[in-house]
Design an enzyme around this catalytic site. Structure first.
Site, short mmCIF file in Angstrom:
data_model
loop_
_atom_site.label_atom_id
_atom_site.label_comp_id
_atom_site.label_asym_id
_atom_site.label_seq_id
_atom_site.Cartn_x
_atom_site.Cartn_y
_atom_site.Cartn_z
N LYS A 1 0.82 -1.22 0.00
CA LYS A 1 0.00 0.00 0.00
C LYS A 1 0.85 1.27 0.00
O LYS A 1 0.40 2.33 -0.41
CB LYS A 1 -0.90 0.01 1.23
CG LYS A 1 -1.95 -1.08 1.25
CD LYS A 1 -3.14 -0.69 0.39
CE LYS A 1 -4.29 -1.66 0.57
NZ LYS A 1 -5.44 -1.28 -0.29
N THR B 1 -8.20 9.90 4.47
CA THR B 1 -8.67 8.66 3.85
C THR B 1 -9.50 7.87 4.85
O THR B 1 -9.62 8.26 6.03
CB THR B 1 -7.50 7.80 3.34
OG1 THR B 1 -8.02 6.79 2.46
CG2 THR B 1 -6.74 7.11 4.48
N SER C 1 -9.18 0.58 7.28
CA SER C 1 -9.11 -0.23 8.50
C SER C 1 -7.72 -0.80 8.67
O SER C 1 -7.47 -1.59 9.55
CB SER C 1 -10.11 -1.38 8.41
OG SER C 1 -9.78 -2.20 7.32
#
Lengths: 315, 315
Positions: free
Chosen positions: B56, B78, B81
């Site tokens: 990511k 943003t 989780s």
């Protein structure tokens, strides 16, 4: 026993050529948060990712590759509670050399399993140096070669290739730190590093290396108590000589600090290392001021420890 | 919302140039025993070793680097989780961009902690898409840019650099397999791989992607139940379009198989990956005959899971 000549830098170069394509060229990892916390730049050489799960594959492979054809045919044996036995087994399987490993009855289950998985034949012996030597003497009569875990020029030269590789992967290192058990890895690092300072890290509960270097006389191994199960053996005679000549310093580390370093490596680097690997980072933390602002290589020696998620995975 | 044009191969090349020196060039690992067991050659691209512990970081960094100076000054937000939030936090800290992350109250503790450690500001919200969208709508009024976790051209292009790198590291790959959650990694792989086949792996308990591709209509996310906590989101709209055009196949995997693959990776490769990573190996095993004799790349997406030794270390 005839006087064996000490290995030199050239032997490591030769070993590296022999091992080309045989071993894994392990990656070097860095981590910004660890660097910031310790105030230096650390380069982790990941020998836990080496074949068989430890740097030991380098020395074992080098020793087998150095054998004459008739010696390979005769087979080899060793005594090992862990990573050397598995490494020799895997290297033997690849080269078609029969390998027998005497395993002390108190060896960690995961390491015994790893030796078994390598295809080596296991013989269980009592713990301690006496049973090891007795087995080696008897077994030598079969005509098989003894490939000792650390006190052997080909083993030392093979282990030295880990540091040689690291120095090719990272420019301008100021120092290298490795764990110290029998001394193959550390002696190999001393020979490979040439002008770069090399330091060792040894468990406080198994500090025969430290006492040997202090007294100038090689000391016997201590009762096996540290969590660093790979570092409990006596410092080898050849290795002792090399360390006396080349080592820049040896740090004695408490197990609780090694355990904390292990957690940092698992959580931050996302790799599985065994306690014997983590001791080098613990030593660096302990000697933080000494290494402030330096570029330091750490050899993570092995990863043969069972691991699981802290929380059970709900399926 | 105006129609956003789909990213292309060139966007991934551009992203790779932007990310040069910013991201970790992660290693590729192989393991002889796993290869022998599955009858193919597997190349594991270790994005669990990427900064922030997941691929990511590539997309988040690319998105921030693509912002104009005044946009960076305004800050970004943003909803995540887990790994995207931490990745954006770490990238923001490095670039001096203020980052706010809305974290659903049911996020795994280790992932929430990782977001906190990155320096991002955390806002806790209810689980589910509705609360996410509500937060995003409100927050957009502050003038901060929304950097979504996967459905964004810069994110997709950034994630595609993982596959681009893998293809430079390994010659003659026949196929690449990645996990599928929101689809950024898989869509990026599809664009980067060009002539090489790309497959996705999705949890059976969260197979909205599979149903979307089957029906041709993007399906809503399923109730979050799989152990693959990174793969529970709905497939993104842009990603859906890319997958429809380029994907060679999508495999639906049961959690118990993912769990078994996780254990193999931990024990054999000596690296810590989270379940969402392990699903790709589980898919390969499930489709073993399809990949027999092939050279297959697997993107290990992340390693943000708490781990500990199976046996307590006695100190």
């Amino acid at each position: 026993m005839p006087k064996i000549s000490l290995p030199r830098y050239d032997d490591i170069i030769l070993a590296a050529e022999r091992l080309q394509g045989f071993i894994t060229h392990t990656p070097v990892l860095t981590n910004t948060e660890i660097n910031e916390a310790l105030g230096c730049e650390i380069f982790f050489k990941c020998e836990n990712l080496q074949k068989s799960g430890a740097f030991k594959y380098r020395g074992a492979s080098n020793a087998l590759l150095a054998l004459a054809e008739h010696e390979r045919k005769a087979g080899v044996f060793t005594v090992s509670s862990g990573n050397h036995g598995a490494a020799l087994g895997y290297a033997g399987a690849r080269l078609g050399v029969s390998v027998t490993v005497a395993v002390p009855s108190n060896a960690p289950a995961i390491k015994r399993n790893n030796i078994e998985a390598s295809g080596a034949t296991i013989v269980t012996i009592e713990p301690g140096m006496e049973a090891r030597e007795q087995f080696a003497t008897q077994r030598a009569e079969t005509g098989e070669q003894f490939i000792p875990p650390y006190d052997h020029p080909d083993i030392i030269a093979g282990q030295g290739t880990a540091t040689l590789e690291l120095l090719k992967q990272v420019d301008n290192l100021d120092a290298v730190i490795t764990p110290l058990g029998g001394g193959g890895l550390l002696a190999g690092a001393c020979l490979a590093a040439q002008d770069i300072k090399v330091f060792g890290a040894e468990p406080a509960l198994a500090n025969d290396g430290f006492e040997s270097l202090q007294s100038g006389i090689r000391q016997p191994a201590k009762p096996p108590r540290s969590i660093c199960d790979g570092l409990l053996t006596q410092l080898g005679a050849l290795n002792f000589e090399i360390l006396q000549r080349h080592l820049s310093g040896l740090f004695v580390v408490e197990d609780r600090d090694t355990k904390a370093a292990l957690e940092v490596i698992w959580q931050r680097l996302k790799i599985i290392v065994e306690p014997s690997s983590a001791i080098a980072l613990a030593a660096l933390k302990q000697e933080q001021t000494k290494f402030a602002g330096k570029r330091v290589g750490i050899i993570l020696s092995g990863g043969n420890i069972a691991a699981e998620p802290s929380q059970p995975l709900q399926v």
